[in-house]
Design an enzyme around this catalytic site. Structure first.
Site, PDB file in Angstrom:
ATOM      1  N   PRO A 189      66.818  22.800  24.122  1.00  0.00           N
ATOM      2  CA  PRO A 189      68.653  22.065  24.534  1.00  0.00           C
ATOM      3  C   PRO A 189      68.249  21.166  26.375  1.00  0.00           C
ATOM      4  O   PRO A 189      67.370  21.263  26.720  1.00  0.00           O
ATOM      5  CB  PRO A 189      69.202  23.521  24.225  1.00  0.00           C
ATOM      6  CG  PRO A 189      68.348  24.413  24.682  1.00  0.00           C
ATOM      7  CD  PRO A 189      67.036  23.932  24.357  1.00  0.00           C
ATOM      8  N   ASN A 190      68.970  20.303  25.728  1.00  0.00           N
ATOM      9  CA  ASN A 190      68.924  19.498  26.660  1.00  0.00           C
ATOM     10  C   ASN A 190      68.031  18.161  26.908  1.00  0.00           C
ATOM     11  O   ASN A 190      68.321  17.482  27.998  1.00  0.00           O
ATOM     12  CB  ASN A 190      69.729  20.223  28.446  1.00  0.00           C
ATOM     13  CG  ASN A 190      70.936  20.921  28.084  1.00  0.00           C
ATOM     14  OD1 ASN A 190      71.767  20.548  27.897  1.00  0.00           O
ATOM     15  ND2 ASN A 190      70.804  22.155  27.902  1.00  0.00           N
ATOM     16  N   ARG A 226      69.710  13.104  32.713  1.00  0.00           N
ATOM     17  CA  ARG A 226      69.833  14.678  32.966  1.00  0.00           C
ATOM     18  C   ARG A 226      68.738  14.662  34.105  1.00  0.00           C
ATOM     19  O   ARG A 226      67.815  14.968  34.697  1.00  0.00           O
ATOM     20  CB  ARG A 226      69.252  14.964  32.413  1.00  0.00           C
ATOM     21  CG  ARG A 226      69.482  16.891  32.664  1.00  0.00           C
ATOM     22  CD  ARG A 226      68.608  17.302  31.187  1.00  0.00           C
ATOM     23  NE  ARG A 226      68.808  19.122  31.544  1.00  0.00           N
ATOM     24  CZ  ARG A 226      68.022  20.183  31.553  1.00  0.00           C
ATOM     25  NH1 ARG A 226      66.784  20.046  30.692  1.00  0.00           N
ATOM     26  NH2 ARG A 226      67.932  21.245  31.419  1.00  0.00           N
ATOM     27  N   TYR A 238      63.868  15.790  36.427  1.00  0.00           N
ATOM     28  CA  TYR A 238      63.023  15.826  35.243  1.00  0.00           C
ATOM     29  C   TYR A 238      62.177  14.680  35.389  1.00  0.00           C
ATOM     30  O   TYR A 238      61.971  14.011  34.280  1.00  0.00           O
ATOM     31  CB  TYR A 238      63.651  15.678  34.091  1.00  0.00           C
ATOM     32  CG  TYR A 238      64.189  17.539  34.305  1.00  0.00           C
ATOM     33  CD1 TYR A 238      63.561  18.784  34.251  1.00  0.00           C
ATOM     34  CD2 TYR A 238      65.412  17.805  34.264  1.00  0.00           C
ATOM     35  CE1 TYR A 238      63.924  19.732  34.205  1.00  0.00           C
ATOM     36  CE2 TYR A 238      66.245  19.313  34.344  1.00  0.00           C
ATOM     37  CZ  TYR A 238      64.911  19.975  33.992  1.00  0.00           C
ATOM     38  OH  TYR A 238      65.681  22.085  34.154  1.00  0.00           O
ATOM     39  N   ASN A 290      58.476  22.682  24.177  1.00  0.00           N
ATOM     40  CA  ASN A 290      59.013  22.753  25.811  1.00  0.00           C
ATOM     41  C   ASN A 290      60.827  23.852  25.134  1.00  0.00           C
ATOM     42  O   ASN A 290      61.440  23.036  24.692  1.00  0.00           O
ATOM     43  CB  ASN A 290      59.500  21.563  26.686  1.00  0.00           C
ATOM     44  CG  ASN A 290      60.746  22.121  28.077  1.00  0.00           C
ATOM     45  OD1 ASN A 290      61.119  23.188  27.924  1.00  0.00           O
ATOM     46  ND2 ASN A 290      60.099  20.470  28.613  1.00  0.00           N
ATOM     47  N   ALA A 315      66.641  25.509  28.351  1.00  0.00           N
ATOM     48  CA  ALA A 315      66.679  27.109  28.992  1.00  0.00           C
ATOM     49  C   ALA A 315      66.171  27.852  28.253  1.00  0.00           C
ATOM     50  O   ALA A 315      66.161  29.437  28.291  1.00  0.00           O
ATOM     51  CB  ALA A 315      67.575  26.974  29.458  1.00  0.00           C
ATOM     52  N   GLU A 318      53.311  26.695  25.560  1.00  0.00           N
ATOM     53  CA  GLU A 318      54.456  26.752  26.674  1.00  0.00           C
ATOM     54  C   GLU A 318      54.154  25.356  27.344  1.00  0.00           C
ATOM     55  O   GLU A 318      53.762  25.131  28.181  1.00  0.00           O
ATOM     56  CB  GLU A 318      55.030  27.957  26.790  1.00  0.00           C
ATOM     57  CG  GLU A 318      55.713  27.667  27.942  1.00  0.00           C
ATOM     58  CD  GLU A 318      55.800  28.912  28.310  1.00  0.00           C
ATOM     59  OE1 GLU A 318      55.802  30.039  28.153  1.00  0.00           O
ATOM     60  OE2 GLU A 318      57.343  29.225  29.478  1.00  0.00           O
ATOM     61  N   HIS A 369      56.421  22.746  30.667  1.00  0.00           N
ATOM     62  CA  HIS A 369      57.936  22.661  31.044  1.00  0.00           C
ATOM     63  C   HIS A 369      56.874  21.331  32.509  1.00  0.00           C
ATOM     64  O   HIS A 369      56.689  21.360  32.898  1.00  0.00           O
ATOM     65  CB  HIS A 369      58.060  24.593  32.492  1.00  0.00           C
ATOM     66  CG  HIS A 369      58.729  25.075  31.328  1.00  0.00           C
ATOM     67  ND1 HIS A 369      60.028  25.162  30.229  1.00  0.00           N
ATOM     68  CD2 HIS A 369      57.732  25.951  30.943  1.00  0.00           C
ATOM     69  CE1 HIS A 369      59.647  26.351  29.465  1.00  0.00           C
ATOM     70  NE2 HIS A 369      58.999  26.585  29.841  1.00  0.00           N
ATOM     71  N   ARG A 410      61.925  27.078  41.581  1.00  0.00           N
ATOM     72  CA  ARG A 410      62.996  26.955  41.005  1.00  0.00           C
ATOM     73  C   ARG A 410      64.260  27.897  41.603  1.00  0.00           C
ATOM     74  O   ARG A 410      62.998  28.814  41.735  1.00  0.00           O
ATOM     75  CB  ARG A 410      63.622  25.806  40.015  1.00  0.00           C
ATOM     76  CG  ARG A 410      62.495  24.556  40.382  1.00  0.00           C
ATOM     77  CD  ARG A 410      62.929  23.847  38.687  1.00  0.00           C
ATOM     78  NE  ARG A 410      64.582  23.549  38.316  1.00  0.00           N
ATOM     79  CZ  ARG A 410      64.862  23.200  37.295  1.00  0.00           C
ATOM     80  NH1 ARG A 410      63.858  23.135  36.495  1.00  0.00           N
ATOM     81  NH2 ARG A 410      65.938  22.925  37.235  1.00  0.00           N
TER      82      ARG A 410
HETATM   83  C1  DQA Z   1      62.979  22.714  31.668  1.00  0.00           C
HETATM   84  C2  DQA Z   1      63.092  24.009  32.615  1.00  0.00           C
HETATM   85  C3  DQA Z   1      64.228  24.941  32.085  1.00  0.00           C
HETATM   86  O1  DQA Z   1      64.404  26.221  33.152  1.00  0.00           O
HETATM   87  C4  DQA Z   1      65.234  23.963  32.085  1.00  0.00           C
HETATM   88  O2  DQA Z   1      66.712  24.840  31.391  1.00  0.00           O
HETATM   89  C5  DQA Z   1      65.204  22.984  30.971  1.00  0.00           C
HETATM   90  C6  DQA Z   1      63.466  22.394  31.507  1.00  0.00           C
HETATM   91  C7  DQA Z   1      61.444  21.963  32.331  1.00  0.00           C
HETATM   92  O3  DQA Z   1      61.138  21.007  31.233  1.00  0.00           O
HETATM   93  O4  DQA Z   1      61.677  21.463  33.621  1.00  0.00           O
HETATM   94  O5  DQA Z   1      65.834  22.240  30.307  1.00  0.00           O
HETATM   95  O6  DQA Z   1      62.392  23.833  30.655  1.00  0.00           O
END
Ligand code: DQA
Length: 140
Positions: A9-10, A17, A22, A73, A76, A97, A99, A106
């Site tokens: 998501p996102n 964003r 990011y 990735n 959240a 995994e 990020h 953070r």
């Molecule tokens: C994320 C880190 C997560 O905490 C966050 O909710 C994201 C992006 C990252 O790529 O840094 O959506 O996975």
């Protein structure tokens, strides 16, 4: 090797964003960059992004018996989706995994990954390079 790169998501909003966290590149910028890296040569890489937990789970299930590895990735969902954890655990496909940001420096809630233990590795805080390292981890 057949590799899936899954984004949760996102992450469709990358570039817009919170660019201070990011970066300014969109998901398709990262996709094009990664597909052009020599490490991608000779491999079949499929990208998938969804904002929906069930869609991510269905896509992960579809990898069973079909792919050599997954880079994910989970956004959240990393921090609380036992359902995504169970899906990764169920299919028995090596998974890394990734990020973009460093989840360990953070907010406190980001330090917890419920996915980590069912993955080969967790790569965090390297921006788009993390996806490349994820592929390298699967190939080697
Ligand atoms: C994320 C880190 C997560 O905490 C966050 O909710 C994201 C992006 C990252 O790529 O840094 O959506 O996975």
């Amino acid at each position: 090797m057949k590799i899936l790169i899954i984004n949760g998501p996102n992450l469709n909003l990358l570039g817009i964003r919170e660019p201070d966290i990011y970066g300014s590149e969109s998901l398709s910028d990262i996709e094009n960059w990664l597909n052009d890296q020599p490490e991608s040569d000779g491999h079949s890489i499929t990208w998938f992004q969804s904002n929906h937990e069930g869609e991510l789970i269905d896509f992960i299930h579809g990898a069973m018996g079909n792919v050599g590895g997954i880079v994910i990735n989970p956004g959240a969902f990393t921090h609380y989706s036992y359902a995504i954890r169970d899906a990764i655990s169920a299919i028995n496909v090596p998974t890394v995994e990734v990020h973009l940001s460093d989840i360990n420096t953070r907010e406190d809630f980001r330090e917890i990954s419920v996915i980590k233990d069912v993955c080969l590795d967790q790569i965090s805080g390297l921006g788009k390079i993390g996806y490349l390292k994820g592929i390298q981890r699967l190939i080697n």
